[in-house]
Design an enzyme around this catalytic site. Structure first.
Site, PDB file in Angstrom:
ATOM      1  N   GLU A 140       0.809  -1.218   0.000  1.00 51.60           N
ATOM      2  CA  GLU A 140       0.000   0.000   0.000  1.00 51.60           C
ATOM      3  C   GLU A 140       0.845   1.273   0.000  1.00 51.60           C
ATOM      4  O   GLU A 140       1.720   1.447   0.858  1.00 51.60           O
ATOM      5  CB  GLU A 140      -0.935   0.007   1.204  1.00 51.60           C
ATOM      6  CG  GLU A 140      -1.979   1.096   1.148  1.00 51.60           C
ATOM      7  CD  GLU A 140      -3.235   0.687   1.886  1.00 51.60           C
ATOM      8  OE1 GLU A 140      -4.159   0.177   1.218  1.00 51.60           O
ATOM      9  OE2 GLU A 140      -3.288   0.862   3.121  1.00 51.60           O
ATOM     10  N   LYS A 142       0.787   4.674   0.986  1.00 51.02           N
ATOM     11  CA  LYS A 142      -0.040   5.428   1.946  1.00 51.02           C
ATOM     12  C   LYS A 142       0.841   6.390   2.730  1.00 51.02           C
ATOM     13  O   LYS A 142       1.805   5.978   3.371  1.00 51.02           O
ATOM     14  CB  LYS A 142      -0.738   4.442   2.900  1.00 51.02           C
ATOM     15  CG  LYS A 142      -1.523   5.103   4.009  1.00 51.02           C
ATOM     16  CD  LYS A 142      -2.458   4.125   4.712  1.00 51.02           C
ATOM     17  CE  LYS A 142      -1.737   3.039   5.465  1.00 51.02           C
ATOM     18  NZ  LYS A 142      -2.696   2.224   6.280  1.00 51.02           N
ATOM     19  N   LYS A 203      -7.637   2.502  -3.580  1.00 55.88           N
ATOM     20  CA  LYS A 203      -8.114   2.390  -2.196  1.00 55.88           C
ATOM     21  C   LYS A 203      -8.911   3.662  -1.888  1.00 55.88           C
ATOM     22  O   LYS A 203      -8.381   4.668  -1.449  1.00 55.88           O
ATOM     23  CB  LYS A 203      -6.928   2.241  -1.244  1.00 55.88           C
ATOM     24  CG  LYS A 203      -7.295   2.002   0.220  1.00 55.88           C
ATOM     25  CD  LYS A 203      -7.717   0.581   0.461  1.00 55.88           C
ATOM     26  CE  LYS A 203      -7.889   0.289   1.948  1.00 55.88           C
ATOM     27  NZ  LYS A 203      -6.605   0.187   2.678  1.00 55.88           N
ATOM     28  N   GLU A 252     -14.443  -5.713   1.021  1.00 56.30           N
ATOM     29  CA  GLU A 252     -13.903  -5.819   2.374  1.00 56.30           C
ATOM     30  C   GLU A 252     -14.998  -6.113   3.395  1.00 56.30           C
ATOM     31  O   GLU A 252     -16.065  -5.491   3.379  1.00 56.30           O
ATOM     32  CB  GLU A 252     -13.208  -4.508   2.743  1.00 56.30           C
ATOM     33  CG  GLU A 252     -12.603  -4.484   4.133  1.00 56.30           C
ATOM     34  CD  GLU A 252     -11.899  -3.176   4.409  1.00 56.30           C
ATOM     35  OE1 GLU A 252     -10.805  -2.969   3.840  1.00 56.30           O
ATOM     36  OE2 GLU A 252     -12.435  -2.349   5.172  1.00 56.30           O
ATOM     37  N   ASN A 274     -10.739  -7.476   7.021  1.00 56.84           N
ATOM     38  CA  ASN A 274     -10.050  -6.431   7.761  1.00 56.84           C
ATOM     39  C   ASN A 274     -10.055  -6.782   9.241  1.00 56.84           C
ATOM     40  O   ASN A 274     -11.124  -6.949   9.839  1.00 56.84           O
ATOM     41  CB  ASN A 274     -10.733  -5.078   7.521  1.00 56.84           C
ATOM     42  CG  ASN A 274      -9.863  -3.917   7.965  1.00 56.84           C
ATOM     43  OD1 ASN A 274      -9.155  -4.004   8.957  1.00 56.84           O
ATOM     44  ND2 ASN A 274      -9.915  -2.819   7.235  1.00 56.84           N
ATOM     45  N   GLU A 310      -6.092  -8.257   5.776  1.00 56.55           N
ATOM     46  CA  GLU A 310      -5.854  -6.816   5.857  1.00 56.55           C
ATOM     47  C   GLU A 310      -5.697  -6.366   7.305  1.00 56.55           C
ATOM     48  O   GLU A 310      -6.443  -6.805   8.176  1.00 56.55           O
ATOM     49  CB  GLU A 310      -7.022  -6.035   5.243  1.00 56.55           C
ATOM     50  CG  GLU A 310      -7.336  -6.358   3.799  1.00 56.55           C
ATOM     51  CD  GLU A 310      -8.568  -5.624   3.313  1.00 56.55           C
ATOM     52  OE1 GLU A 310      -9.074  -5.986   2.253  1.00 56.55           O
ATOM     53  OE2 GLU A 310      -9.037  -4.687   4.003  1.00 56.55           O
TER      54      GLU A 310
END
Length: 356
Positions: A140, A142, A203, A252, A274, A310
């Site tokens: 990711e 981020k 995302k 998700e 998640n 996740e």
């Protein structure tokens, strides 16, 4: 019917009219619209019955109060977000309304037609899993998060993406939310235009099909859909949009109820579990194991769904734990983006070099 329900149905009906469909797909889309209309006024009750905990927008809006010639709004319990995800979604509702005014769907579709070709996101994860014997990595890109603040000050999204690719990532996830994660659709576009070969996941906190078109126009190969936010009708509709655009949808979930809903949707290829609790934001990677036990795990294997672990994955032991539970891929950001050398961070995460 509440404003939330009206907005949901209006968005879906208006978006579907602008999609170029084959006769077979158009028939499916018409059937879906009819189903949405049949639910109609009961949609809020349906969302509640499905365990949807995140409200799309404040139920009443901040109330007006008058003091002489002045007017002001005060917060009440009903229109205060109950958690950070709900706050993000409420902000996103306002943000997307404004973005659609600047870039209507009809204009966005022309950008989509000129977008670079879609890459096989799911196939890349499967290939990596077979090659390494470990879960395929979605690394990711981020810069920040609401819970951790800024993760990396010297943030160059293209440089980070290239390091991830060098380190053996199968795919990349790019945060596009600006207010809470300091991301952008421009970051996504820049990474795609830089020649990074890893398929890209947008995302984004999706509440409107417009966002899917926007992601595709910027070069995304997949997009995140959150079951805690989207009722089943929205999930079905949006997965169809993804399929028409050639994109993968990573749906998700956070608990058994959400997973059961998603497993009832036809054509699901990717499910993300998640490990972060929406209410407390606490992490517990045993959530993955719990959701994949018993009949649910059997059904997932029967449907050949790729499960993505996740949140809360920081060590080789964490990776081994979720892999044993049944995941074929993992989405990791914080534990590798904070490293001076993100490629080395991937090696440390898996306990071995997984680069090509």
């Amino acid at each position: 019917m509440s404003d939330r329900c009206k907005g949901c149905i209006r968005a879906q009906q208006s978006e579907s009219k602008d999609v170029t469909l084959s006769p077979a797909t158009k028939s499916e889309e018409n059937a879906l619209e009819n189903e949405e209309l049949e639910v109609g006024g009961d949609q809020e009750d349906v969302a509640t019955s499905q365990g949807i905990r995140i409200r799309r927008r404040p139920p009443t809006g901040p109330p007006l109060h008058y003091v002489g010639p002045f007017e002001f709004r005060i917060q009440s319990e009903g229109n205060t977000p109950r958690n950070i995800l709900e706050e993000i979604v409420w902000n996103k509702d306002v943000e997307i309304t404004q973005m659609k005014e600047k870039m209507p769907l009809a204009k966005m579709r022309k950008w989509v037609e000129n977008a670079p070709p879609v890459r096989d996101f799911v196939g890349a994860l499967r290939t990596s899993n077979v090659r390494t014997g470990l879960p395929g990595l979605i690394a990711e890109v981020k810069k920040a998060s609401p819970s951790r603040g800024v993760l990396r000050e010297n943030f160059d999204p293209v440089e980070i993406a290239q390091a991830y690719e060098k380190g053996g990532a199968a795919c990349l996830s790019v945060l596009t939310d600006k207010k809470y994660f300091q991301g952008s659709f421009e970051n996504l576009e820049a990474i795609r235009n830089a020649g990074v070969k890893c398929p890209l996941l947008c995302k984004e906190f999706v509440i409107d099909a417009w966002q899917i078109y926007c992601a595709r126009s910027k070069g995304a190969d997949a997009i995140l859909l959150i079951a805690a936010v989207l009722p089943d009708l929205d999930l079905r509709y949006m997965t169809k949009i993804c399929k028409m655009l050639g994109m993968a949808a990573l749906i998700e979930v956070h608990n058994e109820r959400e997973l059961d809903r998603v497993l009832g949707i036809e054509g699901v290829q990717l499910v993300g579990i998640n490990n972060r609790d929406l209410e407390t934001f606490e992490l517990d990677i045993s959530t993955t194991k719990k959701l994949l036990e018993g009949e649910r795990g059997q059904l997932i294997r029967h449907k050949d769904i790729v499960v993505v672990g996740e949140s809360g994955l920081f060590t080789p032991a964490d990776i081994a734990y979720v892999q044993e539970a049944g995941v074929k891929a993992v989405l990791v950001g914080e534990s590798i983006v904070k490293k001076n050398d993100p490629a080395q961070g991937i090696t440390e995460l898996f306990g071995k070099d997984i680069s090509l």
